[in-house]
Write a protein that holds these residues in place. Sequence first.
Motif, PDB file in Angstrom:
ATOM      1  N   GLU A   1       0.874  -1.182   0.000  1.00  0.00           N
ATOM      2  CA  GLU A   1       0.000   0.000   0.000  1.00  0.00           C
ATOM      3  C   GLU A   1       0.909   1.230   0.000  1.00  0.00           C
ATOM      4  OE1 GLU A   1      -2.611   0.306   3.432  1.00  0.00           O
ATOM      5  OE2 GLU A   1      -3.062   2.385   2.923  1.00  0.00           O
ATOM      6  N   ILE A   2       0.694   2.121  -0.963  1.00  0.00           N
ATOM      7  CA  ILE A   2       1.511   3.345  -1.033  1.00  0.00           C
ATOM      8  C   ILE A   2       0.732   4.483  -0.376  1.00  0.00           C
ATOM      9  CG2 ILE A   2       2.692   4.997  -2.562  1.00  0.00           C
ATOM     10  CD1 ILE A   2       3.958   2.217  -2.717  1.00  0.00           C
ATOM     11  N   LEU A   3       1.358   5.087   0.606  1.00  0.00           N
ATOM     12  CA  LEU A   3       0.697   6.134   1.376  1.00  0.00           C
ATOM     13  C   LEU A   3       1.473   7.443   1.184  1.00  0.00           C
ATOM     14  CD1 LEU A   3      -1.611   6.146   3.489  1.00  0.00           C
ATOM     15  CD2 LEU A   3       0.139   5.873   5.228  1.00  0.00           C
ATOM     16  N   GLU A   4       0.883   8.364   0.442  1.00  0.00           N
ATOM     17  CA  GLU A   4       1.573   9.638   0.206  1.00  0.00           C
ATOM     18  C   GLU A   4       1.348  10.584   1.383  1.00  0.00           C
ATOM     19  OE1 GLU A   4       0.517  11.264  -3.583  1.00  0.00           O
ATOM     20  OE2 GLU A   4       1.691   9.751  -4.634  1.00  0.00           O
ATOM     21  N   LEU A   5       2.405  11.101   1.924  1.00  0.00           N
ATOM     22  CA  LEU A   5       2.293  12.055   3.030  1.00  0.00           C
ATOM     23  C   LEU A   5       2.856  13.388   2.548  1.00  0.00           C
ATOM     24  CD1 LEU A   5       3.644   9.798   5.959  1.00  0.00           C
ATOM     25  CD2 LEU A   5       1.263  10.211   5.355  1.00  0.00           C
TER      26      LEU A   5
ATOM     27  N   SER B   1       0.504  12.637  10.790  1.00  0.00           N
ATOM     28  CA  SER B   1       1.109  11.534  10.029  1.00  0.00           C
ATOM     29  C   SER B   1       1.520  10.399  10.951  1.00  0.00           C
ATOM     30  CB  SER B   1       2.330  12.024   9.253  1.00  0.00           C
ATOM     31  OG  SER B   1       1.915  12.976   8.315  1.00  0.00           O
ATOM     32  N   ALA B   2       2.010  10.760  12.151  1.00  0.00           N
ATOM     33  CA  ALA B   2       2.407   9.722  13.119  1.00  0.00           C
ATOM     34  C   ALA B   2       1.192   8.866  13.486  1.00  0.00           C
ATOM     35  CB  ALA B   2       3.004  10.370  14.365  1.00  0.00           C
ATOM     36  N   ALA B   3       0.014   9.509  13.604  1.00  0.00           N
ATOM     37  CA  ALA B   3      -1.203   8.761  13.945  1.00  0.00           C
ATOM     38  C   ALA B   3      -1.559   7.799  12.804  1.00  0.00           C
ATOM     39  CB  ALA B   3      -2.348   9.735  14.212  1.00  0.00           C
TER      40      ALA B   3
ATOM     41  N   LYS C   1      -1.554   2.117  10.851  1.00  0.00           N
ATOM     42  CA  LYS C   1      -1.101   1.100   9.870  1.00  0.00           C
ATOM     43  C   LYS C   1      -0.196   0.070  10.543  1.00  0.00           C
ATOM     44  CE  LYS C   1      -3.014   2.957   6.225  1.00  0.00           C
ATOM     45  NZ  LYS C   1      -4.123   2.290   5.531  1.00  0.00           N
ATOM     46  N   ALA C   2       0.634   0.536  11.488  1.00  0.00           N
ATOM     47  CA  ALA C   2       1.594  -0.369  12.144  1.00  0.00           C
ATOM     48  C   ALA C   2       0.890  -1.384  13.051  1.00  0.00           C
ATOM     49  CB  ALA C   2       2.612   0.443  12.939  1.00  0.00           C
ATOM     50  N   LYS C   3      -0.391  -1.125  13.357  1.00  0.00           N
ATOM     51  CA  LYS C   3      -1.152  -2.105  14.170  1.00  0.00           C
ATOM     52  C   LYS C   3      -1.362  -3.385  13.372  1.00  0.00           C
ATOM     53  CE  LYS C   3      -3.645   0.524  17.560  1.00  0.00           C
ATOM     54  NZ  LYS C   3      -4.602   1.589  17.608  1.00  0.00           N
ATOM     55  N   LYS C   4      -1.351  -3.226  12.028  1.00  0.00           N
ATOM     56  CA  LYS C   4      -1.664  -4.386  11.174  1.00  0.00           C
ATOM     57  C   LYS C   4      -0.450  -4.932  10.430  1.00  0.00           C
ATOM     58  CE  LYS C   4      -5.987  -2.097  10.275  1.00  0.00           C
ATOM     59  NZ  LYS C   4      -6.343  -1.052   9.380  1.00  0.00           N
ATOM     60  N   GLY C   5       0.683  -4.236  10.472  1.00  0.00           N
ATOM     61  CA  GLY C   5       1.841  -4.736   9.722  1.00  0.00           C
ATOM     62  C   GLY C   5       3.025  -3.792   9.787  1.00  0.00           C
TER      63      GLY C   5
ATOM     64  N   CYS D   1       8.150  11.959  16.353  1.00  0.00           N
ATOM     65  CA  CYS D   1       6.736  11.966  16.782  1.00  0.00           C
ATOM     66  C   CYS D   1       6.240  10.553  17.063  1.00  0.00           C
ATOM     67  CB  CYS D   1       5.852  12.606  15.709  1.00  0.00           C
ATOM     68  SG  CYS D   1       6.065  14.370  15.613  1.00  0.00           S
ATOM     69  N   VAL D   2       6.616   9.598  16.226  1.00  0.00           N
ATOM     70  CA  VAL D   2       6.182   8.205  16.431  1.00  0.00           C
ATOM     71  C   VAL D   2       6.810   7.669  17.722  1.00  0.00           C
ATOM     72  CG1 VAL D   2       6.290   5.840  15.503  1.00  0.00           C
ATOM     73  CG2 VAL D   2       5.770   7.749  13.970  1.00  0.00           C
TER      74      VAL D   2
END
Length: 253
Positions: free
Chosen positions: A61-65, A83-85, A90-94, A116-117
């Motif tokens: 999945e490509i996520l443009e920020l 963006s950190a949110a 996304k990191a909850k799933k992979g 921030c993360v």
Amino acid sequence: MTGTFIGIGVGPGDPELVTIKAAKALKTVDVICVPKSHAKKPSMALGMVKQILEERKKPAEILELVFPMSRDDLNNRKLWLESAAIVAAKAKKGNVAFITLGDPMLYSTFLYLYECVKETYPEIELEIIPGVTSVTAAAASCKLPLAEKEEVVTIMPSELNPTLIEKTAKYADNLVFMKCAHRIKEFIPTLLKAGFTDNSTVALVKRCTLPEEKVLVGKLCEVKSWDITEDYFSVAIVKKSQVPIHWKKMETV
Ligand SMILES: C[S@@+](CC[C@H](N)C(=O)[O-])C[C@H]1O[C@@H](n2cnc3c(N)ncnc32)[C@H](O)[C@@H]1O
């Protein structure tokens, strides 16, 4: 199980300079974050890894920020937290990657998001995959060593004020200007005050390792006659010595 957030340095431009470790990660992560300064502008970093992504069995999945270049720290912080949110969800799933030009730890947009993360979502594992920096790539393109023996090399952004440039340059043998180094002509008086001479060596490298790469090498006294066009993607290397310095050293042996 929470996934890992991985900062991946994809190098200065030539897709062949993407490391094997970066390529391996890019083939397996679930989401790839692509930073952009403008929604409509294509991402240079994404272009560099295009072939690697095409080789994937299952597309990522490509996520443009979008992070516009701005000095509004408050608004920037708001954007990084938003963006950190997104990354955290996304990191909850992979596993989530963030691709960045050069190396993630050198003047990279990744650093702000990373902080921030780290601060807001301590449960997320963090990993950084280093990349070939534009500094070392530029040195290779202009074939000038960045430092030898006891030499001191200093890296600085071109927007630094002249007083700071002068103070810093006094203690360095070699300087690297990043971020708009096409402004090199403006620094000549400051460099002369800092102990550099007309014979000091200068290289200006634009878009290094890309097909449109441009390299100019000469003496500091020649720079004023260089035909330089504006380009954010430029690095300047300035050496106190007249190159090739190892030849000079041999003459004095
Ligand atoms: C935000 S900094 C990112 C630096 C990057 N993380 C690195 O390790 O090279 C952007 C600056 O890097 C330099 N840069 C990045 N890629 C470049 C390239 N291909 N050619 C010349 N300069 C480049 C330019 O000085 C540009 O203004």
